[in-house]
Design a protein around this motif. Structure first.
Motif, PDB file in Angstrom:
ATOM      1  N   THR A   1     -79.365 -12.825 -38.391  1.00 21.64           N
ATOM      2  CA  THR A   1     -78.868 -13.531 -37.222  1.00 21.64           C
ATOM      3  C   THR A   1     -79.697 -14.771 -36.973  1.00 21.64           C
TER       4      THR A   1
ATOM      5  N   LEU B   1     -70.232 -12.524 -46.611  1.00 15.79           N
ATOM      6  CA  LEU B   1     -69.872 -13.361 -45.469  1.00 15.79           C
ATOM      7  C   LEU B   1     -69.007 -12.592 -44.476  1.00 15.79           C
TER       8      LEU B   1
ATOM      9  N   ALA C   1     -65.043 -15.924 -42.297  1.00 13.45           N
ATOM     10  CA  ALA C   1     -65.655 -17.077 -42.965  1.00 13.45           C
ATOM     11  C   ALA C   1     -65.398 -17.084 -44.468  1.00 13.45           C
TER      12      ALA C   1
ATOM     13  N   TYR D   1     -76.565 -17.122 -45.568  1.00 15.31           N
ATOM     14  CA  TYR D   1     -75.970 -17.736 -44.380  1.00 15.31           C
ATOM     15  C   TYR D   1     -76.719 -17.312 -43.136  1.00 15.31           C
TER      16      TYR D   1
ATOM     17  N   LEU E   1     -75.798 -16.827 -38.986  1.00 21.57           N
ATOM     18  CA  LEU E   1     -74.751 -16.731 -37.976  1.00 21.57           C
ATOM     19  C   LEU E   1     -75.280 -17.270 -36.660  1.00 21.57           C
TER      20      LEU E   1
ATOM     21  N   VAL F   1     -70.899 -20.153 -38.486  1.00 18.77           N
ATOM     22  CA  VAL F   1     -71.815 -19.693 -39.521  1.00 18.77           C
ATOM     23  C   VAL F   1     -72.219 -20.899 -40.363  1.00 18.77           C
TER      24      VAL F   1
ATOM     25  N   TRP G   1     -70.306 -25.391 -42.811  1.00 20.68           N
ATOM     26  CA  TRP G   1     -70.163 -24.878 -41.447  1.00 20.68           C
ATOM     27  C   TRP G   1     -68.766 -24.311 -41.307  1.00 20.68           C
TER      28      TRP G   1
ATOM     29  N   ARG H   1     -65.540 -19.865 -36.245  1.00 21.50           N
ATOM     30  CA  ARG H   1     -64.683 -18.713 -35.967  1.00 21.50           C
ATOM     31  C   ARG H   1     -63.638 -19.070 -34.917  1.00 21.50           C
TER      32      ARG H   1
END
Length: 161
Positions: free
Chosen positions: A35, A48, A52, A65, A67, A74, A96, A99
């Motif tokens: 995170t 992922l 994403a 990645y 988040l 993400v 990038w 969501r």
């Protein structure tokens, strides 16, 4: 909706060029460093989030990645590890993926602060979430405030020497 999905797929495919060595795929891990709450030196490759994955040929793509704290964006780090200063033979490439809905042509604005203090460094990604090269002026933990299409989120990225 199909046009948006097709555009997102094209952006993802463009991001998969030879900007640097690909990170090895590993099994998804729910580790706290996954995170944005931490700024660990290592960003593990993990599967992922489902939202994403558009444009990847593997149904369970694993990439390094980070988040966003709110979970609305993400940062898929194609240029892992990120370097400051940037290296002449590879780029600090980040894809990038939002969501939440985006307005066409609305930029992603990044206000970054090294270790949360000092003056911000601003970068802008035209067209909102998508592939970009994000070079920052110094190594360390960067706290990013991200703004796009009326949305905001925060995350942290480490840039190494």
């Amino acid at each position: 909706m199909r046009r948006i999905a097709a555009a997102a797929a094209l952006l993802l495919l463009a991001a998969c060029d030879s900007a640097g060595p690909a990170a090895p795929a590993v099994v998804e891990s729910p580790a706290p460093s996954a995170t944005a709450a931490s700024c660990a030196a290592g960003v593990p490759s993990r599967v992922l989030p489902e939202w994403a994955r558009t444009g990847f040929s593997d149904p369970n793509p694993a990439m390094p990645y980070v988040l966003g704290d709110r979970g609305d964006i993400v940062a898929i780090v194609f240029g892992y590890p990120l370097r400051a200063p940037s290296q002449p033979d590879r780029s600090n490439k980040i894809l990038w993926v939002s969501r939440v809905s985006q307005e066409p042509a609305s930029p992603l604005v990044i206000d970054a602060r090294l270790d949360g203090g000092g003056d911000p460094v601003t970068r802008e990604v035209s067209g909102g979430a998508g592939p970009s090269i994000v070079d920052l002026p110094a190594a360390g933990c960067w706290h990013l405030q991200l703004t796009w299409s009326g949305h905001t989120d925060t995350l942290r990225l480490t840039y190494e020497r």
